[in-house]
Enzyme design. Structure first.
Site, PDB file in Angstrom:
ATOM      1  N   SER A  88      35.634  39.640  35.756  1.00 53.64           N
ATOM      2  CA  SER A  88      36.373  40.902  35.834  1.00 53.64           C
ATOM      3  C   SER A  88      37.832  40.569  36.089  1.00 53.64           C
ATOM      4  O   SER A  88      38.129  39.543  36.715  1.00 53.64           O
ATOM      5  CB  SER A  88      35.837  41.761  36.982  1.00 53.64           C
ATOM      6  N   TYR A  97      33.513  42.155  45.988  1.00 55.16           N
ATOM      7  CA  TYR A  97      33.309  42.165  44.537  1.00 55.16           C
ATOM      8  C   TYR A  97      34.256  41.169  43.873  1.00 55.16           C
ATOM      9  O   TYR A  97      33.847  40.387  43.018  1.00 55.16           O
ATOM     10  CB  TYR A  97      33.547  43.577  43.992  1.00 55.16           C
ATOM     11  N   ALA A 150      35.556  38.522  45.111  1.00 56.43           N
ATOM     12  CA  ALA A 150      35.110  37.162  45.418  1.00 56.43           C
ATOM     13  C   ALA A 150      33.995  36.732  44.467  1.00 56.43           C
ATOM     14  O   ALA A 150      33.985  35.592  43.984  1.00 56.43           O
ATOM     15  CB  ALA A 150      34.641  37.070  46.867  1.00 56.43           C
ATOM     16  N   LYS A 207      33.421  37.822  41.412  1.00 55.58           N
ATOM     17  CA  LYS A 207      33.933  37.671  40.050  1.00 55.58           C
ATOM     18  C   LYS A 207      34.845  36.448  39.943  1.00 55.58           C
ATOM     19  O   LYS A 207      34.855  35.760  38.920  1.00 55.58           O
ATOM     20  CB  LYS A 207      34.631  38.947  39.584  1.00 55.58           C
TER      21      LYS A 207
END
Length: 146
Positions: free
Chosen positions: A41, A54, A56, A58
């Site tokens: 992402s 989140y 971390a 990705k």
């Protein structure tokens, strides 16, 4: 975020892809090559307030992709990732107009990317036209991070 939600997020976004890849690579080794495309992402590059856990997970997919590309490249296995930004989805429809407009304004193309845009990038990375591309993260965000 409650500890149990953080643990679930790490299991789904990081641990599961790594374990699944371990078993898929074995099959690819026996076949003499293959292609792996992970889903990261833009948040893994940019960060975002309220999404640290989140981000971390990705960011870990980006590091995993680049390292794995070096580990299995000599075996004929290409490893890349796509990093979508905000996409034209039902989730984006839940944004209020000011939030949506802020994202669109930041985008070089002045729009959200589509799910089809991401699918096209994945299809390219899985195909023969990408045979010399490995360890790369393709950003699909309509120029949001440009």
């Amino acid at each position: 975020m409650h500890n149990s939600k953080i643990e679930r997020l790490v299991r789904v976004n990081t641990l599961s892809p790594i374990i699944m890849t371990k078993y898929i690579v074995r099959s690819m080794m026996a076949d003499g090559g293959g292609r792996i495309v992970n889903v990261a992402s833009i948040i893994g590059f940019t960060g975002y307030s309220g999404l640290a856990a989140y981000a971390a997970t990705k960011a870990s997919m980006i590091g995993f992709t680049r390292s794995l590309a070096r580990e299995v490249g000599s075996l004929g296995i290409n490893v890349n990732a796509v990093a979508p930004g905000a996409l034209e989805t039902d989730m984006a429809d839940m944004l209020d107009n000011s939030q949506r407009e802020q994202i669109v304004r930041r985008s070089a193309l002045r729009r959200l990317a589509s799910v089809e845009d991401v699918a096209n990038a994945v299809e390219f990375l899985l195909g023969d036209a990408s045979r010399s591309i490995t360890g790369t993260v393709v950003t699909v965000d309509a120029g949001n991070t440009a």
